[in-house]
Every structure is written in C-alpha cells, then in structure tokens.
Motif scaffolding. Structure first.
Motif, PDB file in Angstrom:
ATOM      1  N   VAL A 144      27.180  36.353  17.944  1.00 47.20           N
ATOM      2  CA  VAL A 144      27.246  36.872  19.315  1.00 47.20           C
ATOM      3  C   VAL A 144      26.698  35.814  20.262  1.00 47.20           C
ATOM      4  O   VAL A 144      25.878  34.983  19.851  1.00 47.20           O
ATOM      5  CB  VAL A 144      26.446  38.197  19.444  1.00 47.20           C
ATOM      6  CG1 VAL A 144      27.159  39.315  18.709  1.00 47.20           C
ATOM      7  CG2 VAL A 144      25.019  38.050  18.943  1.00 47.20           C
ATOM      8  N   PRO A 145      27.140  35.847  21.532  1.00 50.07           N
ATOM      9  CA  PRO A 145      28.108  36.755  22.141  1.00 50.07           C
ATOM     10  C   PRO A 145      29.486  36.646  21.468  1.00 50.07           C
ATOM     11  O   PRO A 145      29.788  35.661  20.807  1.00 50.07           O
ATOM     12  CB  PRO A 145      28.191  36.292  23.599  1.00 50.07           C
ATOM     13  CG  PRO A 145      27.050  35.368  23.818  1.00 50.07           C
ATOM     14  CD  PRO A 145      26.707  34.801  22.499  1.00 50.07           C
ATOM     15  N   ILE A 146      30.302  37.671  21.684  1.00 50.80           N
ATOM     16  CA  ILE A 146      31.634  37.704  21.103  1.00 50.80           C
ATOM     17  C   ILE A 146      32.618  38.157  22.190  1.00 50.80           C
ATOM     18  O   ILE A 146      32.275  39.003  23.022  1.00 50.80           O
ATOM     19  CB  ILE A 146      31.661  38.637  19.870  1.00 50.80           C
ATOM     20  CG1 ILE A 146      33.003  38.569  19.152  1.00 50.80           C
ATOM     21  CG2 ILE A 146      31.303  40.054  20.251  1.00 50.80           C
ATOM     22  CD1 ILE A 146      32.972  39.260  17.785  1.00 50.80           C
ATOM     23  N   VAL A 147      33.802  37.584  22.186  1.00 54.42           N
ATOM     24  CA  VAL A 147      34.777  37.834  23.254  1.00 54.42           C
ATOM     25  C   VAL A 147      35.910  38.712  22.745  1.00 54.42           C
ATOM     26  O   VAL A 147      36.483  38.441  21.680  1.00 54.42           O
ATOM     27  CB  VAL A 147      35.352  36.507  23.795  1.00 54.42           C
ATOM     28  CG1 VAL A 147      36.312  36.771  24.956  1.00 54.42           C
ATOM     29  CG2 VAL A 147      34.229  35.569  24.232  1.00 54.42           C
ATOM     30  N   LEU A 148      36.233  39.774  23.496  1.00 55.68           N
ATOM     31  CA  LEU A 148      37.365  40.639  23.163  1.00 55.68           C
ATOM     32  C   LEU A 148      38.376  40.571  24.309  1.00 55.68           C
ATOM     33  O   LEU A 148      38.007  40.733  25.479  1.00 55.68           O
ATOM     34  CB  LEU A 148      36.916  42.081  22.966  1.00 55.68           C
ATOM     35  CG  LEU A 148      36.010  42.343  21.750  1.00 55.68           C
ATOM     36  CD1 LEU A 148      34.545  42.134  22.093  1.00 55.68           C
ATOM     37  CD2 LEU A 148      36.217  43.753  21.217  1.00 55.68           C
ATOM     38  N   LYS A 149      39.640  40.323  23.966  1.00 61.47           N
ATOM     39  CA  LYS A 149      40.682  40.167  24.976  1.00 61.47           C
ATOM     40  C   LYS A 149      41.850  41.101  24.687  1.00 61.47           C
ATOM     41  O   LYS A 149      42.369  41.123  23.565  1.00 61.47           O
ATOM     42  CB  LYS A 149      41.216  38.731  24.987  1.00 61.47           C
ATOM     43  CG  LYS A 149      40.206  37.680  25.429  1.00 61.47           C
ATOM     44  CD  LYS A 149      40.847  36.295  25.425  1.00 61.47           C
ATOM     45  CE  LYS A 149      39.890  35.236  25.955  1.00 61.47           C
ATOM     46  NZ  LYS A 149      40.503  33.880  25.948  1.00 61.47           N
ATOM     47  N   ALA A 150      42.254  41.859  25.710  1.00 62.43           N
ATOM     48  CA  ALA A 150      43.495  42.627  25.594  1.00 62.43           C
ATOM     49  C   ALA A 150      44.645  41.641  25.437  1.00 62.43           C
ATOM     50  O   ALA A 150      44.707  40.627  26.126  1.00 62.43           O
ATOM     51  CB  ALA A 150      43.693  43.489  26.840  1.00 62.43           C
ATOM     52  N   ASP A 151      45.541  41.936  24.522  1.00 61.84           N
ATOM     53  CA  ASP A 151      46.652  41.021  24.236  1.00 61.84           C
ATOM     54  C   ASP A 151      47.579  40.845  25.426  1.00 61.84           C
ATOM     55  O   ASP A 151      48.045  39.739  25.718  1.00 61.84           O
ATOM     56  CB  ASP A 151      47.451  41.546  23.034  1.00 61.84           C
ATOM     57  CG  ASP A 151      48.704  40.721  22.767  1.00 61.84           C
ATOM     58  OD1 ASP A 151      48.567  39.518  22.497  1.00 61.84           O
ATOM     59  OD2 ASP A 151      49.815  41.276  22.852  1.00 61.84           O
ATOM     60  N   GLY A 152      47.854  41.931  26.148  1.00 60.47           N
ATOM     61  CA  GLY A 152      48.834  41.887  27.234  1.00 60.47           C
ATOM     62  C   GLY A 152      48.218  41.689  28.597  1.00 60.47           C
ATOM     63  O   GLY A 152      47.046  41.338  28.739  1.00 60.47           O
ATOM     64  N   ALA A 154      46.517  42.417  32.049  1.00 56.70           N
ATOM     65  CA  ALA A 154      45.547  43.415  32.517  1.00 56.70           C
ATOM     66  C   ALA A 154      44.954  43.012  33.861  1.00 56.70           C
ATOM     67  O   ALA A 154      43.789  43.261  34.146  1.00 56.70           O
ATOM     68  CB  ALA A 154      44.438  43.593  31.479  1.00 56.70           C
ATOM     69  N   ALA A 155      45.761  42.343  34.679  1.00 49.56           N
ATOM     70  CA  ALA A 155      45.377  41.966  36.053  1.00 49.56           C
ATOM     71  C   ALA A 155      44.084  41.173  36.095  1.00 49.56           C
ATOM     72  O   ALA A 155      43.268  41.325  37.005  1.00 49.56           O
ATOM     73  CB  ALA A 155      45.262  43.215  36.922  1.00 49.56           C
ATOM     74  N   GLY A 156      43.891  40.308  35.099  1.00 48.98           N
ATOM     75  CA  GLY A 156      42.714  39.451  35.092  1.00 48.98           C
ATOM     76  C   GLY A 156      41.436  40.146  34.662  1.00 48.98           C
ATOM     77  O   GLY A 156      40.351  39.563  34.721  1.00 48.98           O
ATOM     78  N   LYS A 157      41.541  41.401  34.223  1.00 49.59           N
ATOM     79  CA  LYS A 157      40.329  42.163  33.893  1.00 49.59           C
ATOM     80  C   LYS A 157      40.247  42.546  32.417  1.00 49.59           C
ATOM     81  O   LYS A 157      39.392  43.317  32.019  1.00 49.59           O
ATOM     82  CB  LYS A 157      40.252  43.418  34.764  1.00 49.59           C
ATOM     83  CG  LYS A 157      40.329  43.147  36.262  1.00 49.59           C
ATOM     84  CD  LYS A 157      40.244  44.442  37.046  1.00 49.59           C
ATOM     85  CE  LYS A 157      40.590  44.240  38.508  1.00 49.59           C
ATOM     86  NZ  LYS A 157      42.006  44.012  38.751  1.00 49.59           N
ATOM     87  N   GLY A 158      41.156  42.026  31.581  1.00 51.28           N
ATOM     88  CA  GLY A 158      41.220  42.462  30.193  1.00 51.28           C
ATOM     89  C   GLY A 158      40.352  41.686  29.224  1.00 51.28           C
ATOM     90  O   GLY A 158      40.612  41.685  28.026  1.00 51.28           O
ATOM     91  N   VAL A 159      39.306  41.038  29.732  1.00 45.83           N
ATOM     92  CA  VAL A 159      38.414  40.252  28.884  1.00 45.83           C
ATOM     93  C   VAL A 159      37.009  40.834  28.966  1.00 45.83           C
ATOM     94  O   VAL A 159      36.478  41.058  30.058  1.00 45.83           O
ATOM     95  CB  VAL A 159      38.392  38.772  29.315  1.00 45.83           C
ATOM     96  CG1 VAL A 159      37.412  37.982  28.459  1.00 45.83           C
ATOM     97  CG2 VAL A 159      39.780  38.165  29.237  1.00 45.83           C
ATOM     98  N   VAL A 160      36.414  41.089  27.813  1.00 48.40           N
ATOM     99  CA  VAL A 160      35.049  41.610  27.750  1.00 48.40           C
ATOM    100  C   VAL A 160      34.210  40.682  26.874  1.00 48.40           C
ATOM    101  O   VAL A 160      34.609  40.354  25.755  1.00 48.40           O
ATOM    102  CB  VAL A 160      35.011  43.041  27.175  1.00 48.40           C
ATOM    103  CG1 VAL A 160      33.573  43.545  27.071  1.00 48.40           C
ATOM    104  CG2 VAL A 160      35.854  43.986  28.023  1.00 48.40           C
ATOM    105  N   ILE A 161      33.080  40.250  27.410  1.00 44.28           N
ATOM    106  CA  ILE A 161      32.135  39.433  26.631  1.00 44.28           C
ATOM    107  C   ILE A 161      30.983  40.336  26.231  1.00 44.28           C
ATOM    108  O   ILE A 161      30.235  40.832  27.080  1.00 44.28           O
ATOM    109  CB  ILE A 161      31.627  38.233  27.452  1.00 44.28           C
ATOM    110  CG1 ILE A 161      32.804  37.340  27.865  1.00 44.28           C
ATOM    111  CG2 ILE A 161      30.602  37.433  26.654  1.00 44.28           C
ATOM    112  CD1 ILE A 161      32.436  36.253  28.847  1.00 44.28           C
ATOM    113  N   SER A 162      30.850  40.576  24.926  1.00 45.64           N
ATOM    114  CA  SER A 162      29.805  41.472  24.414  1.00 45.64           C
ATOM    115  C   SER A 162      28.622  40.661  23.896  1.00 45.64           C
ATOM    116  O   SER A 162      28.798  39.732  23.116  1.00 45.64           O
ATOM    117  CB  SER A 162      30.364  42.352  23.292  1.00 45.64           C
ATOM    118  OG  SER A 162      31.337  43.238  23.797  1.00 45.64           O
ATOM    119  N   GLU A 163      27.428  41.065  24.336  1.00 42.74           N
ATOM    120  CA  GLU A 163      26.214  40.349  23.933  1.00 42.74           C
ATOM    121  C   GLU A 163      25.677  40.826  22.587  1.00 42.74           C
ATOM    122  O   GLU A 163      24.888  40.129  21.952  1.00 42.74           O
ATOM    123  CB  GLU A 163      25.122  40.522  24.996  1.00 42.74           C
ATOM    124  CG  GLU A 163      25.502  39.989  26.374  1.00 42.74           C
ATOM    125  CD  GLU A 163      25.626  38.469  26.411  1.00 42.74           C
ATOM    126  OE1 GLU A 163      25.033  37.795  25.542  1.00 42.74           O
ATOM    127  OE2 GLU A 163      26.325  37.956  27.307  1.00 42.74           O
TER     128      GLU A 163
END
Length: 432
Positions: A144-152, A154-163
């Motif tokens: 960690v941190p680890i990054v999760l990305k929506a495949d399709g 998402a208007a620039g908002k589909g990325v989450v960085i989890s601590e």
C-alpha cells in the motif's frame, strides 16, 4: 472552410478561440457549446453522441472538418459513423476511430497494449465480479498505497488511491458489486502506486507522423495540498520546470515512439491527439494512463502557447502531412485556475448567476467557459467545473498571480477554486 467542434467544456472553448483566429476558418459551429463558445461561434443544440443529427447538420452546413473534443463520442465511434456514410465520409474527422479510442476507453486494453510494446507503466492486474475473491486476495498480498481504476470512462473520477488494504477491498466491492462507477467499473484494474510527480504530455498524430506539444502539469484533487477526491482537473501549468530536455527525450524514446509504432503494428490508423498521463520517478517516465483527446484543463495552457495557425495544423493531421509542419510555441509561462461549483465533485447546484466577467481587462488573461449557459443576458453555472482562468506570465509566479487575481474578480454563490495551483513547482521554476 466550415468547421464543427463537438463538445461543451473549457477544452472546446479554447479550441473555438484558437480556430476562430485562422483565416482558413470560414464558418464555425460548436455542438452543443456553452456561453463562452457562443461569443465566438454559433452554438448548435445537438448532443455529442447524437451522430445522426450531427451528420445531418454537417450536410446542411457543408461542414468540411469536425474537431471532436471529449472522449465519449470518440469511444462511441463518431469517426466510424461518419466514415461509414457515403455522404459524410469526405469530412475530415479530427479524432481516432473506435479502435484507436479504446486506448482511453479501456484501462485493461491500454495496460495490455503497453505490455505488448514494452512501454513502462505500473504493474497491474484486472478483475471482474466473477473473480472478486481473487481480487481481494491480490490486495492482501499487495503493498500500500494501492490504486484501483475503473476500466471504462468515468469522467476523470474513476481512480481511487487506497491507503490501506481494508479500504482497497471495500472500494473493490463498491466498484464491482455496487456499481460505484456504473458500467465503467464492471472491470477494475488494480495497480501498484507509483511515487513520483505527474506530468501531462500530448502529441498530434496523423497515423504516420507526430508533433509533440508543450508539457503541462494538471492538478486533479479538489483540495489544496492535493487532498480530497479526484476531479476532472482543478488547474494546470505549462511549461513544467522539471521536464527538461533530457526527460522529454526519454518520454519520446521510451513512450511516444513505441506507442505510435505500436498502433501502426496493430493496424490502428490513429489521426488525432494522444494524451500521455505520466509519472516522473527519479527522472524516468512511466505511463499512468492514455487519453484519446486533449486533456482539460491542460488544453487551456497548451493551446494558448501554440503560435501556429491551428487549422493549418489540423488540415495536415487529416491529410497525413504533419511532417511538413514546423510548430512554434510562446516562450511565456501559462497557468490556469479552474473555478468550480460548490459541492463539486459531489452534488452541486446549477443555474447560479455568474458576475464579474465584464471586469476582466488584463490582456494577458484568457477566460474560458466550461460548465456555463446563457439565460437572456445572464451567464449561469451549468456544470461542476464552471470557468477556467488562464494567464500568461514572463515566469510561472507571474502567470499564477495573474490567474488568481482574475479568479477573485469572477464570482457566483458558492464559487470554489484551489489557490495553490503551481505553488509546488515555484521553487523548481525559480532555480531554472
């Protein structure tokens, strides 16, 4: 020539402003446009995915070139639609077809593409609801941190960085089981966190040749100090102090050339813009993501620095003669600050009256509309990101100060903007 720009944001207002300056442009239309594009061109009330209506409009107005701004119509196949119609296929479309736009339309595809062509990027693996348990185990064994990305898209908002791993697991479940990002999140790419500094690099491609545009740095987080959730972009600066020629040479050799050659090898005739979202890690570039179009708000600092007749450049893209174009750029710095609605990137109200636009008189400041609309003589908010204020300066500090001063002049109820855009780079800029 008669030109149609497709889109309604700050990027499209900037393109309208630049194209309008060309003596090659006869009539200029924007679909659907905003209050800013209405000052320069004729807005057309047609949605960006209504290909049939766009096609009919092009026939009616004898449109010779269509410049596609946003990613949604590109991924949906606007170019394929036009090229598949005998009465539309003669029109030059600036933007890739579906096969090319998948670079942005699928994070999973782009990761596989980079692996096939040895393009440096973060290690990753893709999961769906069918192998959710495997995804949860993958997180258990991941740093960690680890990054999760929506495949399709998402208007620039589909990325989450989890601590934490716990947060990453909850996010993965939200995306795959609760459709946090809708269909865009039906596949999730989990990748390693790259610890470095971000930079945006763009090229214009005609499928055979390419031109590199100035680098920019975008600021995605809503909060100052790069805190809070991701947005579509809160500001940008260009040039970027740490992007010296040595670094940019690495970008070209390790990333740009292999991408362009890889597209050709895979039978993708790519005419349009490619955005390379990069991470600079100790002087080496890694790809975070591709976009199949110009970025926003980077467009607002890059296009104002381009000295060329933009329509001449676009025609060369369409005719596969970019190798005959010599580009020149303004040596001044440019910075943009995005004014956004209260509550963005979450829920926000529209229809608030914007004041102060008529009080912007500095000749070195450009105001580009994003989420706005006209109501009689009033300009109203009509989106999350509302106004982009771009300023030129002899140095970055001067450009930033001018942009922020203008950001104070323009106002509406609940206006919000980041006052720290570019401040992290000032010490680097001063050291140049």
């Amino acid at each position: 020539m008669n030109i149609l720009i497709v889109g309604s944001g700050g990027r499209e207002h900037t393109l309208t402003w630049k194209i309008k300056q060309s003596p090659l442009c006869k009539n200029l239309y924007v679909a659907p446009g905003n209050a800013g594009t209405a000052l320069l061109a004729e807005n057309v009330n047609i949605g960006v995915e209504d290909f049939s209506a766009l096609g009919n409009f092009c026939k009616e107005k004898n449109i010779e070139m269509v410049v596609v701004g946003p990613e949604v119509p590109l991924v949906a196949g606007i170019k394929d639609y036009f090229k598949g119609k005998d009465d539309l296929k003669h029109i030059a479309i600036i933007g890739p077809d579906k096969k090319g736009a998948i670079l942005e339309g699928s994070k999973d595809f782009s990761k596989d593409f980079m692996a096939r062509h040895n393009i440096p990027t973060a290690a990753s693996k893709t999961f769906t609801s069918a192998n959710l348990e495997e995804g949860l185990q993958y997180i258990d064994n991941h740093s960690v941190p680890i990054v999760l990305k929506a495949d399709g898209l998402a208007a620039g908002k589909g990325v989450v960085i989890s601590e934490t791993r716990e947060d990453a697991k909850a996010t993965l479940k939200d995306m795959l089981l609760e459709s946090k990002f809708g269909n865009a999140g039906s596949k999730v790419v989990i990748e390693e966190f790259l610890n470095g500094i971000e930079i945006s690099v763009f090229i214009l491609s005609d499928g055979d040749n390419y031109i590199v545009l100035p680098a920019a740095k975008d600021y995605k987080r809503i909060g100052e100090g790069d805190t809070g959730p991701n947005t579509g972009g809160m500001g940008a600066v260009s040039p970027v102090p740490f992007a010296n020629q040595q670094f940019l040479d690495k970008v070209e050799e390790k990333i740009i050339k292999p991408t362009v050659e890889g597209l050709k090898k895979e039978g993708i005739d790519y005419t349009g813009f490619i955005f390379f979202g990069l991470m600079n890690i100790k002087g080496d570039p890694y790809v975070i993501e591709y976009n199949a179009r110009l970025g926003d708000p980077e467009t607002e600092v890059i296009i104002p620095r381009l000295k060329n007749d933009f329509v001449e450049v676009l025609k060369a893209m369409a005719n596969k003669t970019l190798n005959n174009i010599q580009v020149a750029f303004d040596e001044r710095h440019a910075s943009t600050v995005m004014l956004v609605a209260e509550g963005y990137p979450g829920d926000y109200e529209k229809g608030r009256r914007i004041q102060g636009l008529d009080k912007v008189t500095d000749k070195d400041v450009l105001v580009f509309h994003a989420g706005t609309k006209l109501s009689g003589d009033d300009v109203l908010t009509n989106g999350g990101r509302v106004i982009s204020v771009t300023a030129y300066g002899d140095n970055m500090k001067q450009a930033l100060e001018k942009a922020k001063a203008t950001a104070e002049i323009i106002d509406w109820k609940g206006k919000n903007y980041r006052k720290d855009i570019g401040l992290d780079l000032l010490s680097l800029s001063a050291a140049e």
